[in-house]
Design an enzyme around this catalytic site. Structure first.
Site, PDB file in Angstrom:
ATOM      1  N   LYS A   1      -2.421 -19.153  23.219  1.00 47.58           N
ATOM      2  CA  LYS A   1      -2.997 -20.393  22.690  1.00 47.58           C
ATOM      3  C   LYS A   1      -4.415 -20.189  22.170  1.00 47.58           C
ATOM      4  O   LYS A   1      -4.804 -20.760  21.146  1.00 47.58           O
ATOM      5  CB  LYS A   1      -2.971 -21.469  23.771  1.00 47.58           C
ATOM      6  CG  LYS A   1      -1.544 -21.854  24.147  1.00 47.58           C
ATOM      7  CD  LYS A   1      -1.481 -22.983  25.133  1.00 47.58           C
ATOM      8  CE  LYS A   1      -0.059 -23.126  25.702  1.00 47.58           C
ATOM      9  NZ  LYS A   1       0.957 -23.383  24.693  1.00 47.58           N
TER      10      LYS A   1
ATOM     11  N   GLY B   1       7.362 -17.734  14.431  1.00 51.20           N
ATOM     12  CA  GLY B   1       6.214 -17.101  15.073  1.00 51.20           C
ATOM     13  C   GLY B   1       5.086 -18.086  15.305  1.00 51.20           C
ATOM     14  O   GLY B   1       5.097 -19.213  14.786  1.00 51.20           O
TER      15      GLY B   1
ATOM     16  N   ASP C   1      -1.284 -25.492  18.596  1.00 46.97           N
ATOM     17  CA  ASP C   1      -2.495 -24.668  18.455  1.00 46.97           C
ATOM     18  C   ASP C   1      -3.048 -24.763  17.037  1.00 46.97           C
ATOM     19  O   ASP C   1      -4.261 -24.800  16.837  1.00 46.97           O
ATOM     20  CB  ASP C   1      -2.178 -23.210  18.787  1.00 46.97           C
ATOM     21  CG  ASP C   1      -1.643 -23.051  20.195  1.00 46.97           C
ATOM     22  OD1 ASP C   1      -2.060 -23.837  21.080  1.00 46.97           O
ATOM     23  OD2 ASP C   1      -0.805 -22.163  20.414  1.00 46.97           O
TER      24      ASP C   1
ATOM     25  N   ASP D   1       3.827 -12.360  21.867  1.00 52.38           N
ATOM     26  CA  ASP D   1       4.999 -13.226  22.032  1.00 52.38           C
ATOM     27  C   ASP D   1       6.264 -12.419  21.746  1.00 52.38           C
ATOM     28  O   ASP D   1       6.421 -11.866  20.641  1.00 52.38           O
ATOM     29  CB  ASP D   1       4.933 -14.415  21.064  1.00 52.38           C
ATOM     30  CG  ASP D   1       3.813 -15.392  21.407  1.00 52.38           C
ATOM     31  OD1 ASP D   1       3.170 -15.223  22.464  1.00 52.38           O
ATOM     32  OD2 ASP D   1       3.600 -16.327  20.618  1.00 52.38           O
TER      33      ASP D   1
HETATM   34  O1  RIB Z   1       1.248 -22.462  22.105  1.00 54.73           O
HETATM   35  C1  RIB Z   1       2.067 -21.388  21.775  1.00 54.73           C
HETATM   36  C2  RIB Z   1       1.689 -20.190  22.589  1.00 54.73           C
HETATM   37  O2  RIB Z   1       1.954 -20.445  23.939  1.00 54.73           O
HETATM   38  C3  RIB Z   1       2.485 -18.953  22.260  1.00 54.73           C
HETATM   39  O3  RIB Z   1       1.913 -18.193  21.222  1.00 54.73           O
HETATM   40  C4  RIB Z   1       2.570 -18.231  23.583  1.00 54.73           C
HETATM   41  O4  RIB Z   1       1.797 -17.068  23.633  1.00 54.73           O
HETATM   42  C5  RIB Z   1       2.090 -19.233  24.617  1.00 54.73           C
HETATM   43  O5  RIB Z   1       0.855 -18.926  25.080  1.00 54.73           O
END
Ligand code: RIB
Length: 314
Positions: A41, A299, A253, A14
């Site tokens: 995710k 983050g 997540d 990210d």
């Molecule tokens: O859900 C958040 C995630 O979505 C981030 O970490 C990014 O990589 C995207 O996939």
């Protein structure tokens, strides 16, 4: 029935810029910081399940670039089992993220290696030792279908997080024992018109519309408004927690990973008996609590709390 959480999903670096607001189309804004965080995710959900206390394996792909090595190192350090993560030619997945002062974000994901993630990276032992299998929509639909089919053959509970919502989900929603959707995803898959302040009764009705089997559990995450879970005859609500959000990236997540870890304690008693249980309610509460902590740090994966850091339930 095993005890592990098995995750099929994306692994991204990210690249995160902070700005006062999220730019409108055509707008250029001055940002304040640029940072690199492990994310994706699949990786985030695996880290969350592990930090919730579950032995966790991730099936995914990394590119043979510098990001790939960094991301594997992070996952190994987080004690996620990466033996089923393959290195492939080409770039790793990358997410370009803008986080606004409000904590909200906008994300563009370039899949890279994630486009090659496949269920056949795992052998039968991986499925035999799993209790819960999780997938999301940042890897190919055909891979998710194959993953869930193998989970079902092995008696593994299947959890689909419908993020990000895609137009052609194939059979994925039908193959899931548990669906986890946010309001946007629920609107897309139910066809309902939903707003931030839509009454919970309408959310429940839309959740019932997406249920593809009487035994399926549909969980709707509502951000600060909490969570609603709809099962055969039961609706369970968990209230949101009032916290100051610094960065909401990865909070969904975090919720999914904690939920899956909690569901290990609530295996289905048998076909047709996947009713909401006390264990599921407890898992929802803990996942909601963990996600409320996650939004208070910047983050994605690094902001996911360990179970030892969670305050005692009120
Ligand atoms: O859900 C958040 C995630 O979505 C981030 O970490 C990014 O990589 C995207 O996939």
């Amino acid at each position: 029935m095993g005890t592990d959480v098995l995750v099929l999903g994306s692994i991204n670096m990210d690249i995160v810029a902070r700005a006062a607001t999220i730019p409108s189309p055509g707008e250029t804004l001055a940002g304040s910081t640029l940072e690199y965080f492990p994310g994706g995710k699949g990786a985030n959900q695996a880290v969350a399940a592990r930090r919730a206390g579950a032995p966790t394996r991730l099936i995914g792909c990394l590119g043979e670039d510098g990001f790939g090595a960094q991301l594997r190192g992070f996952l190994d350090g987080a004690e996620v089992d990466t033996a089923l993560v393959r290195d492939v030619q080409g770039p790793s997945g990358v997410a370009l993220i803008v986080v606004a002062d409000s904590g909200e974000n906008s994300i563009v994901v370039v899949p890279g290696a994630n486009a090659l993630a496949a269920a056949d990276q795992a052998n039968a032992d991986a499925f035999a030792s799993a209790a819960v299998g999780i997938a999301q929509f940042e890897v190919p639909v055909a891979s998710i279908e194959a993953f869930f089919a193998r989970c079902q053959q092995a008696g593994v509970l299947t959890v689909l997080n419908t993020a990000p919502a895609i137009d052609e989900p194939g059979d994925c929603l039908d193959l899931a024992d548990v669906l986890v959707l946010n309001e946007t995803e629920l609107a897309k898959y139910s066809g309902a018109v939903l707003h931030d302040d839509t009454a919970k009764a309408e959310i429940v009705a839309a959740a019932r519309d997406v249920r593809s089997a009487p035994t399926q559990i549909v969980i709707v995450t509502l951000g600060a408004r909490g969570v609603v879970a709809v099962a055969a005859d039961t609706v369970t609500e968990v209230a949101g927690r009032a916290v100051e959000a610094v960065d909401t990236t990865g909070a969904g997540d975090c919720f999914v990973g904690y939920l899956a870890a909690g569901l290990r304690a609530a295996p289905p008693a048998g076909p047709g008996e996947r009713a909401l249980t006390e264990a599921l309610t407890a898992a929802l509460r803990q996942a909601n609590l963990a996600a409320s902590l996650c939004v208070q740090s910047p983050g994605a994966a690094p902001s996911i709390p360990s179970v030892a850091d969670l305050p005692a339930a009120p």
